[in-house]
Enzyme design. Structure first.
Site, short mmCIF file in Angstrom:
data_model
loop_
_atom_site.label_atom_id
_atom_site.label_comp_id
_atom_site.label_asym_id
_atom_site.label_seq_id
_atom_site.Cartn_x
_atom_site.Cartn_y
_atom_site.Cartn_z
CG HIS A 169 -1.97 -1.06 1.22
ND1 HIS A 169 -2.84 -1.24 0.16
CD2 HIS A 169 -2.27 -2.02 2.13
CE1 HIS A 169 -3.64 -2.28 0.44
NE2 HIS A 169 -3.30 -2.77 1.62
CG HIS A 207 -6.38 -5.43 1.73
ND1 HIS A 207 -5.78 -6.26 2.66
CD2 HIS A 207 -7.56 -5.03 2.27
CE1 HIS A 207 -6.56 -6.34 3.73
NE2 HIS A 207 -7.65 -5.62 3.53
#
Ligand SMILES: [Zn+2]
Length: 310
Positions: free
Chosen positions: A125, A164
């Site tokens: 991320h 994710h």
């Protein structure tokens, strides 16, 4: 196959309290690996060094490095609402990025046929300028750019099966046709990116592939989507190096995810990646991302490493 294991006990020093991304994850994984003596002894143990600033700045702004360093030194406990740090986190995160670098060194120099970097904090991320989503520096991306800079590799694929979407990795390579980013992930979900329409930009158009999956997607369909992605990588950019962003929160029963993969699916997906690599004489490096079900994580990672070895 000789499989390398890159690990350092310092990864336990990134203290996050009762946060889902905590040091107990490492302990459970080590317990599962060490519990199988034949497997444990077969792994080529590799000690990482901290990534150098020049390795990190291939993917991140130097302002981000300074920002993380000063937050850690000042005793701050949060980078953003869900990303916890402690004073040691700056050094630990450089050592996590350094593990991706060490894994690349190991597979290119022949110290190991492939390698798994058992690291935290995770990385996918982290964008060029922002640490977020439990991630400080983007370990997999730093490994990819290092392989290109140090060894002149031209074509790298990053394959991300974390539940994710790896918005950070996508951002870093969005305009770059030399690194193909492929992600299967739950969607819509954190961090909000990862639609099929995000395909890269400029010269990088067509070198970013997202296959979003609804919560509860059957494992069989998930695997088919994964294989479809591998086929597209093979057509667009037959790789010299494959880096797996190996998140195991896409396993059934993960407290942070809603996908349905079983350990046997990770084993199958790992073999598919190795098959693709074999066809193009590519090396494979796998870097731990998420995975938060403490009662399953050790066995799942062990299954993945066993498949890397086979
Ligand atoms: Zn995740």
């Amino acid at each position: 196959m000789a499989t390398g294991l890159v690990y350092d006990p310092a990864y336990l020093k990134h203290r996050t309290g009762r946060h889902p991304e905590n040091a107990e994850r490492m302990r459970r994984i080590l317990e599962a690996l060490e519990g199988d003596l034949a497997l444990w002894e077969s792994l080529v143990k590799i000690s990482p060094r901290p990534a150098e600033d020049q390795d990190i700045t291939r993917c991140h702004s130097s302002q981000l490095i300074d920002h993380i360093q000063s937050l850690c030194e000042s005793g701050e406990s949060l980078v953003d609402v869900d990303t916890i740090i402690c004073p040691e986190s700056f050094g630990v995160s450089k050592l996590a990025a350094g593990a991706a670098v060490a894994a690349v060194d190991a597979v290119i120099t022949g110290q190991a046929d492939n390698a798994f970097a058992l690291v935290r904090p995770p990385g996918h991320h982290a964008t060029p300028g922002t640490a977020m989503g439990f991630c400080l520096f983007n370990n997999a991306a730093i490994g990819a750019r290092y392989a290109q800079a140090r060894y002149g590799l031209e074509r790298v694929a990053i394959i991300d099966w974390d539940v994710h979407h790896g918005n950070g990795t996508q951002d870093i390579f969005y305009r770059d046709p030399s690194v193909f980013y492929f992600s299967t992930h739950q969607y819509p979900y954190y961090p909000g990116t990862g639609s099929l329409e995000e395909r890269g930009e400029g010269e990088g158009e067509g070198f970013n592939l997202n296959i979003p999956l609804g919560p509860g997607t059957e494992a069989r369909l998930h695997r088919e989507a994964f294989i479809q992605g591998l086929n597209i990588i093979e057509q667009k950019l037959p790789p010299d190096l494959i880096i797996i962003s190996a998140g195991f929160d896409s396993r059934r029963g993960d407290p942070l995810g809603g996908l349905m993969l079983e350990d046997s699916d990770f084993s199958d997906m790992t073999r598919r990646v190795l098959d693709l690599a074999d066809k193009h004489s590519a090396r494979v490096v796998s870097v731990l991302e998420g995975g938060y079900n403490l009662s399953a994580l050790g066995q799942t990672v062990k299954t993945h490493i066993e498949a890397l070895r086979s």
